[in-house]
Design a protein around this motif. Structure first.
Motif, PDB file in Angstrom:
ATOM      1  N   MET A   1       0.863  -1.222  -0.007  1.00 17.82           N
ATOM      2  CA  MET A   1       0.069   0.066  -0.113  1.00 17.82           C
ATOM      3  C   MET A   1       0.851   1.156   0.104  1.00 17.82           C
ATOM      4  O   MET A   1       0.624   2.317  -0.682  1.00 17.82           O
ATOM      5  N   ALA A   2       1.841   1.311   0.659  1.00 18.53           N
ATOM      6  CA  ALA A   2       2.794   2.423   1.077  1.00 18.53           C
ATOM      7  C   ALA A   2       3.666   2.556  -0.521  1.00 18.53           C
ATOM      8  O   ALA A   2       3.816   3.860  -0.832  1.00 18.53           O
ATOM      9  N   PHE A   3       3.884   1.492  -1.026  1.00 19.85           N
ATOM     10  CA  PHE A   3       4.735   1.456  -2.192  1.00 19.85           C
ATOM     11  C   PHE A   3       3.726   2.238  -3.317  1.00 19.85           C
ATOM     12  O   PHE A   3       4.461   3.287  -4.119  1.00 19.85           O
ATOM     13  N   VAL A   4       2.498   2.063  -3.422  1.00 20.05           N
ATOM     14  CA  VAL A   4       1.695   2.406  -4.640  1.00 20.05           C
ATOM     15  C   VAL A   4       1.356   3.916  -4.184  1.00 20.05           C
ATOM     16  O   VAL A   4       1.257   4.740  -5.098  1.00 20.05           O
ATOM     17  N   MET A   5       1.049   4.328  -2.971  1.00 19.10           N
ATOM     18  CA  MET A   5       0.941   5.448  -2.525  1.00 19.10           C
ATOM     19  C   MET A   5       2.033   6.474  -2.692  1.00 19.10           C
ATOM     20  O   MET A   5       1.830   7.472  -3.084  1.00 19.10           O
ATOM     21  N   SER A   6       2.956   6.058  -2.495  1.00 18.42           N
ATOM     22  CA  SER A   6       4.255   6.887  -2.812  1.00 18.42           C
ATOM     23  C   SER A   6       4.621   7.066  -4.360  1.00 18.42           C
ATOM     24  O   SER A   6       5.061   8.165  -4.779  1.00 18.42           O
ATOM     25  N   HIS A   7       4.246   6.059  -5.131  1.00 19.09           N
ATOM     26  CA  HIS A   7       4.262   6.094  -6.439  1.00 19.09           C
ATOM     27  C   HIS A   7       3.192   7.213  -7.030  1.00 19.09           C
ATOM     28  O   HIS A   7       3.656   7.912  -7.904  1.00 19.09           O
ATOM     29  N   GLU A   8       2.177   7.373  -6.336  1.00 23.86           N
ATOM     30  CA  GLU A   8       1.340   8.313  -6.683  1.00 23.86           C
ATOM     31  C   GLU A   8       1.583   9.949  -6.395  1.00 23.86           C
ATOM     32  O   GLU A   8       1.556  10.896  -7.113  1.00 23.86           O
ATOM     33  N   VAL A   9       2.133  10.011  -5.066  1.00 24.04           N
ATOM     34  CA  VAL A   9       2.683  11.100  -4.862  1.00 24.04           C
ATOM     35  C   VAL A   9       3.735  11.758  -5.459  1.00 24.04           C
ATOM     36  O   VAL A   9       3.787  12.824  -5.720  1.00 24.04           O
TER      37      VAL A   9
ATOM     38  N   GLU B   1       5.799   6.670 -15.649  1.00 28.04           N
ATOM     39  CA  GLU B   1       5.666   5.715 -14.651  1.00 28.04           C
ATOM     40  C   GLU B   1       6.711   5.060 -14.039  1.00 28.04           C
ATOM     41  O   GLU B   1       7.005   5.026 -12.702  1.00 28.04           O
ATOM     42  N   LEU B   2       8.124   4.985 -14.800  1.00 36.69           N
ATOM     43  CA  LEU B   2       9.241   4.561 -14.033  1.00 36.69           C
ATOM     44  C   LEU B   2       9.811   5.460 -13.323  1.00 36.69           C
ATOM     45  O   LEU B   2      10.484   5.228 -12.310  1.00 36.69           O
ATOM     46  N   GLU B   3       9.824   6.836 -13.731  1.00 38.29           N
ATOM     47  CA  GLU B   3      10.350   8.042 -12.951  1.00 38.29           C
ATOM     48  C   GLU B   3       9.645   7.755 -11.420  1.00 38.29           C
ATOM     49  O   GLU B   3      10.163   8.087 -10.553  1.00 38.29           O
ATOM     50  N   ALA B   4       8.315   7.729 -11.531  1.00 35.87           N
ATOM     51  CA  ALA B   4       7.426   7.521 -10.319  1.00 35.87           C
ATOM     52  C   ALA B   4       7.824   6.394  -9.354  1.00 35.87           C
ATOM     53  O   ALA B   4       7.761   6.693  -8.155  1.00 35.87           O
ATOM     54  N   ASP B   5       8.118   5.315 -10.165  1.00 38.18           N
ATOM     55  CA  ASP B   5       8.500   4.223  -9.562  1.00 38.18           C
ATOM     56  C   ASP B   5       9.624   4.405  -9.012  1.00 38.18           C
ATOM     57  O   ASP B   5       9.942   3.908  -7.594  1.00 38.18           O
ATOM     58  N   THR B   6      10.686   4.921  -9.557  1.00 39.29           N
ATOM     59  CA  THR B   6      12.124   5.359  -8.792  1.00 39.29           C
ATOM     60  C   THR B   6      11.845   6.220  -7.427  1.00 39.29           C
ATOM     61  O   THR B   6      12.150   5.706  -6.423  1.00 39.29           O
ATOM     62  N   MET B   7      11.240   7.203  -7.690  1.00 38.16           N
ATOM     63  CA  MET B   7      11.157   8.081  -6.386  1.00 38.16           C
ATOM     64  C   MET B   7      10.181   7.549  -5.508  1.00 38.16           C
ATOM     65  O   MET B   7      10.356   7.611  -4.288  1.00 38.16           O
TER      66      MET B   7
ATOM     67  N   VAL C   1      11.948   5.314  -2.983  1.00 40.60           N
ATOM     68  CA  VAL C   1      12.829   6.125  -1.937  1.00 40.60           C
ATOM     69  C   VAL C   1      11.812   6.704  -0.744  1.00 40.60           C
ATOM     70  O   VAL C   1      11.976   6.590   0.274  1.00 40.60           O
ATOM     71  N   ILE C   2      10.662   7.175  -1.403  1.00 34.59           N
ATOM     72  CA  ILE C   2       9.580   7.851  -0.437  1.00 34.59           C
ATOM     73  C   ILE C   2       9.205   6.832   0.561  1.00 34.59           C
ATOM     74  O   ILE C   2       8.844   6.903   1.753  1.00 34.59           O
ATOM     75  N   SER C   3       8.597   5.577   0.101  1.00 32.94           N
ATOM     76  CA  SER C   3       8.201   4.568   0.733  1.00 32.94           C
ATOM     77  C   SER C   3       9.257   3.937   1.736  1.00 32.94           C
ATOM     78  O   SER C   3       8.766   3.622   2.857  1.00 32.94           O
ATOM     79  N   HIS C   4      10.460   3.932   1.287  1.00 32.69           N
ATOM     80  CA  HIS C   4      11.548   3.665   2.481  1.00 32.69           C
ATOM     81  C   HIS C   4      11.622   4.655   3.488  1.00 32.69           C
ATOM     82  O   HIS C   4      11.670   4.561   4.690  1.00 32.69           O
TER      83      HIS C   4
END
Ligand SMILES: [Zn+2]
Length: 219
Positions: free
Chosen positions: A96-104, A160-166, A169-172
């Protein structure tokens, strides 16, 4: 507070997909409270003059299919919306945190604005081309529409790949494990590598996340 009252009233009326004592609901609130301050700090560090006060919302309508998306409200406030079906689809808080961090991350990286600009440029470019070729008003309008779609899609996969990368880090930073969160990609359908598709293939996304985890020494 007013919003909570509205949600509570809907729940009493039996209209929501998830009562407030549902573990998935409680997990959503907890993850949102962890991710929001990290997202806000990351957003402000990129541009202190931007609206970085994220509102993370839950759409409780039972008919809404699994979905999560990022938008901006009329006041310019960034909004991230999860449907109840989406929240229920996560196997753990890390996903859940991973997907939320991707969206932000989409907001922090300015993807909506960049996509809009690409669509406008695509529409103008193709419209002018057909106009010069002596196209009818209908043909020009059609070319503008096609140009906008192609323009909007042209960078979609890299966004999408940029948002996955950031997002990794955000979810961590929010206290979750992206190495567990990334396994979310194992349970969603793989869009494959479609020409002008909006999303990259799942294996490509998994690779990017694993590379980020390795590069930053995350877990
Ligand atoms: Zn995305």
């Amino acid at each position: 507070m007013r919003r909570c009252l509205i949600l509570f009233a809907l729940w009493l009326a039996g209209c929501t997909a998830m009562p407030p004592d549902d573990p998935a609901y409680r997990s959503f609130v907890a993850v949102a409270q962890d991710v929001e301050p990290v997202a806000e700090a990351e957003c402000l560090s990129k541009d202190p003059n931007r609206n970085c006060d994220f509102q993370i919302e839950l759409d409780l309508s039972p008919a809404a299919p699994p979905n999560a998306f990022q938008s901006v409200d009329r006041t310019g406030r960034p909004v991230v919306v999860f449907t109840a079906a989406m929240v229920k689809s996560f196997r753990n808080a890390d996903e859940m945190a991973f997907v939320m961090s991707h969206e932000v991350a989409h907001h922090i990286l300015g993807h909506l604005d960049r996509q809009r600009r690409n669509a406008q440029q695509g529409a103008v470019l193709l419209g002018e081309l057909v106009s010069k070729e002596g196209g009818s008003p209908e043909e020009i309008a059609n070319a503008q529409y096609v140009g906008a779609v192609v323009g909007a899609r042209s960078y979609s996969k890299s966004f999408e790949l940029e948002a996955d990368t950031m997002g990794t880090v955000i979810s961590h930073l929010a206290g979750y494990r992206p190495s567990v969160g990334v396994r979310y990609f194992e349970q969603i359908p793989d869009p494959g590598d479609m020409f002008l598709g909006s999303h990259p293939a799942n294996p490509e996304r998994i690779l990017v996340v694993k590379e980020t985890i390795r590069a930053y020494g995350l877990n």
